[in-house]
Design a protein around this motif. Structure first.
Motif, PDB file in Angstrom:
ATOM      1  N   LEU A 296      45.260  49.569  37.290  1.00  0.00           N
ATOM      2  CA  LEU A 296      45.495  48.351  38.042  1.00  0.00           C
ATOM      3  C   LEU A 296      46.523  47.461  37.358  1.00  0.00           C
ATOM      4  N   GLU A 297      46.573  47.516  36.035  1.00  0.00           N
ATOM      5  CA  GLU A 297      47.529  46.678  35.310  1.00  0.00           C
ATOM      6  C   GLU A 297      48.973  47.048  35.615  1.00  0.00           C
ATOM      7  N   LYS A 298      49.216  48.293  35.927  1.00  0.00           N
ATOM      8  CA  LYS A 298      50.579  48.705  36.254  1.00  0.00           C
ATOM      9  C   LYS A 298      51.030  48.092  37.577  1.00  0.00           C
ATOM     10  N   LYS A 299      50.112  47.977  38.499  1.00  0.00           N
ATOM     11  CA  LYS A 299      50.448  47.455  39.819  1.00  0.00           C
ATOM     12  C   LYS A 299      50.391  45.925  39.868  1.00  0.00           C
ATOM     13  N   TYR A 300      49.403  45.340  39.209  1.00  0.00           N
ATOM     14  CA  TYR A 300      49.199  43.889  39.222  1.00  0.00           C
ATOM     15  C   TYR A 300      49.340  43.363  37.791  1.00  0.00           C
ATOM     16  N   ARG A 301      50.448  42.752  37.484  1.00  0.00           N
ATOM     17  CA  ARG A 301      50.788  42.384  36.112  1.00  0.00           C
ATOM     18  C   ARG A 301      49.838  41.361  35.500  1.00  0.00           C
ATOM     19  N   ARG A 302      49.272  40.494  36.294  1.00  0.00           N
ATOM     20  CA  ARG A 302      48.396  39.445  35.756  1.00  0.00           C
ATOM     21  C   ARG A 302      46.923  39.687  36.099  1.00  0.00           C
ATOM     22  N   ILE A 303      46.573  40.930  36.251  1.00  0.00           N
ATOM     23  CA  ILE A 303      45.229  41.286  36.699  1.00  0.00           C
ATOM     24  C   ILE A 303      44.147  40.874  35.696  1.00  0.00           C
ATOM     25  N   ARG A 304      44.446  40.900  34.423  1.00  0.00           N
ATOM     26  CA  ARG A 304      43.429  40.527  33.421  1.00  0.00           C
ATOM     27  C   ARG A 304      42.972  39.084  33.612  1.00  0.00           C
ATOM     28  N   ARG A 305      43.910  38.184  33.850  1.00  0.00           N
ATOM     29  CA  ARG A 305      43.552  36.782  34.057  1.00  0.00           C
ATOM     30  C   ARG A 305      42.725  36.627  35.333  1.00  0.00           C
ATOM     31  N   ASP A 306      43.155  37.269  36.397  1.00  0.00           N
ATOM     32  CA  ASP A 306      42.424  37.193  37.661  1.00  0.00           C
ATOM     33  C   ASP A 306      41.015  37.775  37.517  1.00  0.00           C
ATOM     34  N   LEU A 307      40.891  38.880  36.809  1.00  0.00           N
ATOM     35  CA  LEU A 307      39.581  39.503  36.614  1.00  0.00           C
ATOM     36  C   LEU A 307      38.673  38.654  35.738  1.00  0.00           C
ATOM     37  N   THR A 308      39.234  38.017  34.733  1.00  0.00           N
ATOM     38  CA  THR A 308      38.427  37.172  33.856  1.00  0.00           C
ATOM     39  C   THR A 308      37.734  36.077  34.659  1.00  0.00           C
ATOM     40  N   VAL A 309      38.484  35.444  35.537  1.00  0.00           N
ATOM     41  CA  VAL A 309      37.919  34.373  36.369  1.00  0.00           C
ATOM     42  C   VAL A 309      36.927  34.955  37.378  1.00  0.00           C
ATOM     43  N   GLY A 310      37.318  36.009  38.064  1.00  0.00           N
ATOM     44  CA  GLY A 310      36.463  36.602  39.094  1.00  0.00           C
ATOM     45  C   GLY A 310      35.164  37.157  38.545  1.00  0.00           C
ATOM     46  N   LEU A 311      35.227  37.844  37.420  1.00  0.00           N
ATOM     47  CA  LEU A 311      34.014  38.427  36.845  1.00  0.00           C
ATOM     48  C   LEU A 311      33.108  37.361  36.232  1.00  0.00           C
ATOM     49  N   ALA A 312      33.686  36.292  35.712  1.00  0.00           N
ATOM     50  CA  ALA A 312      32.855  35.193  35.200  1.00  0.00           C
ATOM     51  C   ALA A 312      32.072  34.543  36.337  1.00  0.00           C
ATOM     52  N   THR A 313      32.714  34.366  37.463  1.00  0.00           N
ATOM     53  CA  THR A 313      32.040  33.808  38.638  1.00  0.00           C
ATOM     54  C   THR A 313      30.938  34.754  39.113  1.00  0.00           C
ATOM     55  N   LEU A 314      31.244  36.030  39.135  1.00  0.00           N
ATOM     56  CA  LEU A 314      30.269  37.032  39.538  1.00  0.00           C
ATOM     57  C   LEU A 314      29.074  37.052  38.582  1.00  0.00           C
ATOM     58  N   ALA A 315      29.327  36.948  37.291  1.00  0.00           N
ATOM     59  CA  ALA A 315      28.244  36.962  36.297  1.00  0.00           C
ATOM     60  C   ALA A 315      27.316  35.771  36.470  1.00  0.00           C
ATOM     61  N   ALA A 316      27.867  34.648  36.889  1.00  0.00           N
ATOM     62  CA  ALA A 316      27.054  33.441  37.067  1.00  0.00           C
ATOM     63  C   ALA A 316      26.150  33.533  38.291  1.00  0.00           C
ATOM     64  N   ARG A 317      26.617  34.224  39.328  1.00  0.00           N
ATOM     65  CA  ARG A 317      25.847  34.308  40.584  1.00  0.00           C
ATOM     66  C   ARG A 317      25.969  35.697  41.208  1.00  0.00           C
ATOM     67  N   PRO A 318      25.458  36.733  40.554  1.00  0.00           N
ATOM     68  CA  PRO A 318      25.682  38.096  41.038  1.00  0.00           C
ATOM     69  C   PRO A 318      25.079  38.406  42.404  1.00  0.00           C
ATOM     70  N   ARG A 319      23.959  37.788  42.714  1.00  0.00           N
ATOM     71  CA  ARG A 319      23.315  38.063  44.003  1.00  0.00           C
ATOM     72  C   ARG A 319      23.911  37.233  45.134  1.00  0.00           C
ATOM     73  N   ASP A 320      24.584  36.145  44.796  1.00  0.00           N
ATOM     74  CA  ASP A 320      25.195  35.289  45.811  1.00  0.00           C
ATOM     75  C   ASP A 320      26.570  35.794  46.241  1.00  0.00           C
ATOM     76  N   LEU A 321      27.313  36.364  45.316  1.00  0.00           N
ATOM     77  CA  LEU A 321      28.690  36.769  45.624  1.00  0.00           C
ATOM     78  C   LEU A 321      28.795  38.196  46.135  1.00  0.00           C
ATOM     79  N   GLY A 322      27.848  39.029  45.776  1.00  0.00           N
ATOM     80  CA  GLY A 322      27.905  40.419  46.197  1.00  0.00           C
ATOM     81  C   GLY A 322      26.895  40.732  47.280  1.00  0.00           C
ATOM     82  N   ASP A 323      27.010  41.935  47.802  1.00  0.00           N
ATOM     83  CA  ASP A 323      26.082  42.426  48.818  1.00  0.00           C
ATOM     84  C   ASP A 323      25.432  43.702  48.309  1.00  0.00           C
ATOM     85  N   PRO A 324      24.123  43.863  48.533  1.00  0.00           N
ATOM     86  CA  PRO A 324      23.481  45.112  48.113  1.00  0.00           C
ATOM     87  C   PRO A 324      24.051  46.293  48.899  1.00  0.00           C
ATOM     88  N   ILE A 325      24.187  47.409  48.231  1.00  0.00           N
ATOM     89  CA  ILE A 325      24.670  48.627  48.884  1.00  0.00           C
ATOM     90  C   ILE A 325      23.451  49.374  49.400  1.00  0.00           C
TER      91      ILE A 325
END
Length: 87
Positions: free
Chosen positions: A1-30
């Protein structure tokens, strides 16, 4: 993904931190998979929203609510992960 999206680490850091804080609110059960969830994340540095952005498959271990990353992929490269792959 880093080859395609140059700033993906920064975007993932924010997105995964949000997900970690509220995993059941942001995601859907499979369906038909024990404890697996799917969340959609945007790629703000590329002006890509959740709809066309990244998919995160993760497991929530009870009772500690520990989150385990199972799969991370771009919807542009893979539309869905098969049930066989999830098993």
């Amino acid at each position: 993904l880093e080859k395609k999206y140059r700033r993906i680490r920064r975007d993932l850091t924010v997105g995964l931190a949000t997900l970690a804080a509220r995993p059941r609110d942001l995601g859907d059960p499979i369906p038909n998979t024990p404890s697996l969830w799917k969340a959609r994340l945007g790629i703000p540095s590329q002006n890509i929203g959740k709809r066309d952005g990244l998919r995160v498959i993760y497991r929530i271990d009870d009772p500690t609510d520990t989150i385990v990353l199972v799969e991370l992929y771009s919807k542009a490269e893979l539309s869905n992960v098969s049930a066989k792959e999830l098993q």
